[in-house]
Motif scaffolding. Sequence first.
Motif, PDB file in Angstrom:
ATOM      1  N   HIS A  86       0.839  -1.207   0.000  1.00  0.00           N
ATOM      2  CA  HIS A  86       0.000   0.000   0.000  1.00  0.00           C
ATOM      3  C   HIS A  86       0.866   1.246   0.000  1.00  0.00           C
ATOM      4  O   HIS A  86       1.854   1.318   0.717  1.00  0.00           O
ATOM      5  CB  HIS A  86      -1.014  -0.004   1.142  1.00  0.00           C
ATOM      6  CG  HIS A  86      -0.438   0.036   2.533  1.00  0.00           C
ATOM      7  ND1 HIS A  86      -0.242   1.215   3.213  1.00  0.00           N
ATOM      8  CD2 HIS A  86      -0.044  -0.947   3.371  1.00  0.00           C
ATOM      9  CE1 HIS A  86       0.242   0.949   4.418  1.00  0.00           C
ATOM     10  NE2 HIS A  86       0.383  -0.354   4.543  1.00  0.00           N
ATOM     11  N   ASP A 119       6.144   1.654   6.702  1.00  0.00           N
ATOM     12  CA  ASP A 119       4.734   1.240   6.534  1.00  0.00           C
ATOM     13  C   ASP A 119       4.042   2.118   5.510  1.00  0.00           C
ATOM     14  O   ASP A 119       3.490   3.137   5.834  1.00  0.00           O
ATOM     15  CB  ASP A 119       4.034   1.320   7.894  1.00  0.00           C
ATOM     16  CG  ASP A 119       2.568   0.909   7.824  1.00  0.00           C
ATOM     17  OD1 ASP A 119       2.186   0.239   6.848  1.00  0.00           O
ATOM     18  OD2 ASP A 119       1.810   1.256   8.738  1.00  0.00           O
ATOM     19  N   ASP A 120       3.976   1.768   4.254  1.00  0.00           N
ATOM     20  CA  ASP A 120       4.558   0.533   3.746  1.00  0.00           C
ATOM     21  C   ASP A 120       5.412   0.867   2.526  1.00  0.00           C
ATOM     22  O   ASP A 120       5.891  -0.015   1.835  1.00  0.00           O
ATOM     23  CB  ASP A 120       3.403  -0.434   3.419  1.00  0.00           C
ATOM     24  CG  ASP A 120       3.820  -1.733   2.768  1.00  0.00           C
ATOM     25  OD1 ASP A 120       4.823  -2.324   3.215  1.00  0.00           O
ATOM     26  OD2 ASP A 120       3.178  -2.138   1.802  1.00  0.00           O
ATOM     27  N   ASP A 180       4.815  -6.002   4.748  1.00  0.00           N
ATOM     28  CA  ASP A 180       4.161  -4.889   5.438  1.00  0.00           C
ATOM     29  C   ASP A 180       4.117  -5.231   6.923  1.00  0.00           C
ATOM     30  O   ASP A 180       3.082  -5.158   7.557  1.00  0.00           O
ATOM     31  CB  ASP A 180       2.743  -4.692   4.870  1.00  0.00           C
ATOM     32  CG  ASP A 180       2.056  -3.463   5.444  1.00  0.00           C
ATOM     33  OD1 ASP A 180       2.747  -2.595   5.998  1.00  0.00           O
ATOM     34  OD2 ASP A 180       0.818  -3.384   5.331  1.00  0.00           O
TER      35      ASP A 180
HETATM   36 ZN   LIG Z   1       0.967  -1.115   6.414  1.00  0.00          ZN
END
Ligand SMILES: [Zn+2]
Length: 455
Positions: A86, A119-120, A180
């Motif tokens: 993401h 992240d991420d 992640d």
């Molecule tokens: Zn994440």
Amino acid sequence: MTTVFDYTQEQAERFRQELHELLRIPSVSTDPDYAPEVRRAADWLAAHMRNIGLDAEVIATEGHPLVYAEWLNAGEDVPTVLVYGHYDVQPAQKEDGWDSEPFEPVEHDGQIWARGATDDKGQFFTHVKAVEALLKTEGKLPVNVKFLIEGEEESGGAAVSAFVKSHPEKLTADACVISDGGMSRDDQPIITSSVRGISQMELRVSGPKQDIHSGMYGGTVHNPLLALAQIIAQLHNPDGSIAVPGFYDDMLPLSEYERVEIAKNPMTEAEWRAETGAPQPWGEPDYSLQERIGARPTLEITGMAGGYYQAGYKTIVPQNAYAKIICRLVANQQPHDIYEKIRDYVGQITPPTVKSEVIDAAGALAAQMDITGPAMQAAVRAYEKGWGYTPIFQREGGTLPIVADLQSTLNMPVVLMGFGLNSDNLHGPNEHYRIDLFHRGIDTAINFLRECTTL
Ligand SMILES: [Zn+2]
């Protein structure tokens, strides 16, 4: 001849400068004011992926856009790997306690400091750079590769879930890899072997037609707050197990092999005490702390309300009492079925002196991966070669709905191989990502693609 690992070393500095470019885009998905920035991050990423030789597109959704990219020239008889990640991030402002601007990445103390560093953006970017390094030095990839990078993981992920269900053929692959997540020590990488699901509901207990005078009617009316407490007290057995009939029926058994794996990274009582601050452990005595967190379902009362709780005292028997209940589920338990079992049991144990109602709210499925399967074992070898340490399998206590979506809808194993550290301050101020782990992640991602030829 430049090998792929020469290339990743030679280009290390540039790889990080490119990551910094992406980190500079404040793609905060939860705040509508940032929607243009989220879009800008998607466009940046698709353009970047095209530059390194992938077919990439930005796919509009009802929410934030998805970035999809592919390289399918390895041939039809060669396996395909799907990379999920993401590009959106949690909100961040310097005033939250950051030492530097969250969207102006800086490097010092061996770390990249920026929102999204671990992240991420930093983690999924390792796979992008792995693909680039292989294409640039070998002219091809060992397997076919697809990327699905979403833009609203930090705000619900509804778009990606709908896309997975509506475009299964586009995403077909032999395995999905997700980076992640983190590990507590860099010499002990972890492959997550399961994530828990969730079932949420509200319990309402009502008695008199309104709040009534405790002097005039107290002692004749069953107090809804007391009745709520009595109902809640029957949801667990004295040993901490859940008393709701059938609650455990659909669970898959915990194998001896897995119990051995889980025991390799135990949570000690001292660690537990330091992390929770609670006086003593509680819960099912037949399961270790680590097993209770990842391999057993739970039923938590996450809130209770009712009556009068302002300054002073109010002499009433309250009309209503409320509780919120959240169950963490393990593989094979269905959120709605668990809700129905709790609803029926609460109905049975509700005394005739009050009325109760249980209202269902959104849930999510758990997922469990076969740790002996070829994709998981490819990840083990990739860590050994690229990271330098043998990973262990660990069950995750939290919930990641995308894993169940990918696994159940697309019927593919999902390999959760994190390249970050739990101490990276993700979601908090001063999020950071260790520079050497970013580069180790790239080398591990290269090895993973190479090991996937046998899927
Ligand atoms: Zn994440």
